[in-house]
Design a protein around this motif. Structure first.
Motif: not given
Lengths: 114, 113
Positions: A54-77
């Motif tokens: 994660q290189r940058n993060k906006g001003n959202f609460p911690g309930r918002f999270s994400g990740r990126q996999f080795s194939n560049s696919r990403s998920e947010m939760n």
């Protein structure tokens, strides 16, 4: 080449539930950004991932999270959903994280929280 | 506080009319981009302007970046129903961790036949 694919396109959840959204970037793109779009606030930046970090993060609460996999696919939760989380969630990809001017957006995942 | 102010928010005009959309900020940007978004789709990049005072033309669309790189305008000549959509401006800032875009709230344009 295939564009940015987001799944699911539409979903309905109730307050307190959690949701996971998926984004497959354009092949070869290593940077993935997430935005929340609502009628009142426009597009708000959530976070950006590059090479699984994660290189940058906006001003959202911690309930918002994400990740990126080795194939560049990403998920947010989003956990413990609130009514105000109803929005269109957009994912965008670019070849690197230092040239935002080549962003390509997906069609979005429209989340409705009841 | 919205970093980028777009005006007008809503615009409904007749086919053949001209229009201008404005994007203003007190911040300086490395570049400024314009997108168009249609219902059910994500924003699509129209143009990027980088140099202060730069003017770019895309058929009937003319984009201008302010001399101080804080504002921009989009002018459409002889608007057509196919121009209908949400027009978004976005300012780019280079940070140590990478590049970041800030979007305006958008201008909803409706061109009536």
């Amino acid at each position: 080449k295939a564009g940015v694919t987001q799944t699911p396109r539409y979903l309905i959840k109730t307050r307190g539930q959690q949701v996971t959204l998926s984004c497959s970037p354009i092949s070869g793109h290593r940077s993935v950004s997430w935005y929340q779009q609502t009628p009142g606030q426009g597009l708000q930046f959530l976070f950006e991932y590059f090479s699984e970090t994660q290189r940058n993060k906006g001003n959202f609460p911690g309930r918002f999270s994400g990740r990126q996999f080795s194939n560049s696919r990403s998920e947010m939760n989003v956990s413990t959903l609130e009514l105000g989380d109803s929005a269109l969630y957009l994912c965008a990809s670019s070849p690197t994280n230092w040239r935002a001017n080549v962003l390509t957006f997906g069609a979005g995942s429209r989340l409705t929280v009841l | 506080t919205q970093l980028l102010e777009q005006s007008p928010q809503f615009l409904s005009i007749q086919e053949g009319e001209n229009l201008t959309v404005y994007c203003n900020s007190s911040s300086v940007f490395s570049s400024l981009q314009w997108y168009r978004q249609e219902p059910g789709e994500g924003p699509v990049l129209l143009v990027t302007v980088v140099t202060g005072g730069e003017v770019k033309k895309l058929k009937r669309l003319t984009f201008q970046f302010g001399d101080a790189r804080k504002d921009s305008s989009l002018h459409i000549t002889a608007a057509q129903p196919g121009d209908t959509g949400l027009y978004l401006c976005a300012g780019e800032r280079r940070e140590t961790s990478g590049s970041r875009l800030t979007f305006g709230e958008g201008t909803q344009l409706t061109v009536n036949p």
